[in-house]
Design a protein around this motif. Structure first.
Motif, PDB file in Angstrom:
ATOM      1  N   LYS A  69      37.268  48.844  60.808  1.00 50.06           N
ATOM      2  CA  LYS A  69      38.312  48.095  60.140  1.00 50.06           C
ATOM      3  C   LYS A  69      37.682  47.299  58.999  1.00 50.06           C
ATOM      4  O   LYS A  69      36.703  46.603  59.194  1.00 50.06           O
ATOM      5  N   PHE A  70      38.249  47.460  57.811  1.00 51.14           N
ATOM      6  CA  PHE A  70      37.794  46.696  56.664  1.00 51.14           C
ATOM      7  C   PHE A  70      38.887  45.700  56.307  1.00 51.14           C
ATOM      8  O   PHE A  70      40.060  46.034  56.311  1.00 51.14           O
ATOM      9  N   GLU A  71      38.488  44.507  56.008  1.00 50.90           N
ATOM     10  CA  GLU A  71      39.440  43.485  55.616  1.00 50.90           C
ATOM     11  C   GLU A  71      39.083  42.961  54.235  1.00 50.90           C
ATOM     12  O   GLU A  71      37.914  42.754  53.917  1.00 50.90           O
ATOM     13  N   ILE A  72      40.124  42.760  53.456  1.00 49.78           N
ATOM     14  CA  ILE A  72      39.956  42.174  52.134  1.00 49.78           C
ATOM     15  C   ILE A  72      40.865  40.950  52.092  1.00 49.78           C
ATOM     16  O   ILE A  72      42.042  41.041  52.404  1.00 49.78           O
ATOM     17  N   THR A  73      40.303  39.842  51.726  1.00 54.38           N
ATOM     18  CA  THR A  73      41.105  38.632  51.624  1.00 54.38           C
ATOM     19  C   THR A  73      41.472  38.431  50.171  1.00 54.38           C
ATOM     20  O   THR A  73      40.619  38.109  49.336  1.00 54.38           O
ATOM     21  N   GLU A  78      46.970  38.984  43.434  1.00 50.61           N
ATOM     22  CA  GLU A  78      45.641  39.490  43.053  1.00 50.61           C
ATOM     23  C   GLU A  78      45.530  40.988  43.326  1.00 50.61           C
ATOM     24  O   GLU A  78      45.014  41.741  42.495  1.00 50.61           O
ATOM     25  N   MET A  79      46.028  41.419  44.481  1.00 48.96           N
ATOM     26  CA  MET A  79      45.948  42.845  44.834  1.00 48.96           C
ATOM     27  C   MET A  79      46.784  43.669  43.868  1.00 48.96           C
ATOM     28  O   MET A  79      46.359  44.731  43.413  1.00 48.96           O
ATOM     29  N   LYS A  80      47.961  43.183  43.522  1.00 55.87           N
ATOM     30  CA  LYS A  80      48.799  43.922  42.571  1.00 55.87           C
ATOM     31  C   LYS A  80      48.122  44.018  41.205  1.00 55.87           C
ATOM     32  O   LYS A  80      48.186  45.049  40.539  1.00 55.87           O
ATOM     33  N   GLU A  81      47.456  42.948  40.792  1.00 57.89           N
ATOM     34  CA  GLU A  81      46.735  42.972  39.516  1.00 57.89           C
ATOM     35  C   GLU A  81      45.610  44.004  39.534  1.00 57.89           C
ATOM     36  O   GLU A  81      45.400  44.732  38.561  1.00 57.89           O
ATOM     37  N   PHE A 108      48.772  49.938  50.103  1.00 58.26           N
ATOM     38  CA  PHE A 108      50.207  49.706  49.946  1.00 58.26           C
ATOM     39  C   PHE A 108      50.850  49.292  51.259  1.00 58.26           C
ATOM     40  O   PHE A 108      51.770  48.473  51.275  1.00 58.26           O
ATOM     41  N   ALA A 109      50.366  49.816  52.371  1.00 62.29           N
ATOM     42  CA  ALA A 109      50.887  49.400  53.678  1.00 62.29           C
ATOM     43  C   ALA A 109      50.614  47.910  53.890  1.00 62.29           C
ATOM     44  O   ALA A 109      51.467  47.175  54.401  1.00 62.29           O
TER      45      ALA A 109
END
Length: 124
Positions: A69-73, A78-81, A108-109
């Motif tokens: 499992k990888f997590e990005i905070t 920010e993710m949309k950019e 996207f999920a």
């Protein structure tokens, strides 16, 4: 299954206890110690066909790779950019590739949106 796999790997080698070495029966290359990981690596790098053939004869399948499992905070904004920069700077054929789709579906999920909705919003 792991024990059977190790047994097959060891069948390709002869152990010399006085030298504390394993010797490959195919190419006579020697390794210090008796470590199946080193033996398997040798077989896959130098005698892959013979090793895979023996595995097939004995119907041994390699265990599936463990999923991590990888997590990005990041905030949604920010993710949309970041996605916007990717979509505008990456060639279309890359965006349509199976590996990119597999990765972006997870993103996207996490954003709780469909890729099509994001792409359509970028085109408008």
């Amino acid at each position: 299954m792991k024990i059977k796999n190790n047994f097959i790997v060891r069948n390709f080698f002869v152990f010399h206890p006085t030298k504390n070495e394993e010797e490959c029966k195919i190419c006579r290359n020697s390794f210090k110690g008796s470590y199946t990981t080193n033996m398997k690596r040798h077989l896959l790098q130098h005698h892959e066909a013979a090793y895979l053939s023996e595995m097939e004869k004995n119907k041994v399948n390699e265990p599936a790779e463990k999923k991590r499992k990888f997590e990005i905070t990041m905030s949604r904004r920010e993710m949309k950019e970041v996605l916007e920069k990717i979509v505008t700077n990456v060639p279309a054929e890359t965006l349509e590739s199976a590996p990119f789709k597999a990765l972006s579906e997870q993103i996207f999920a996490g954003l709780e949106m469909k890729p099509e909705d994001f792409l359509n919003a970028q085109e408008s």
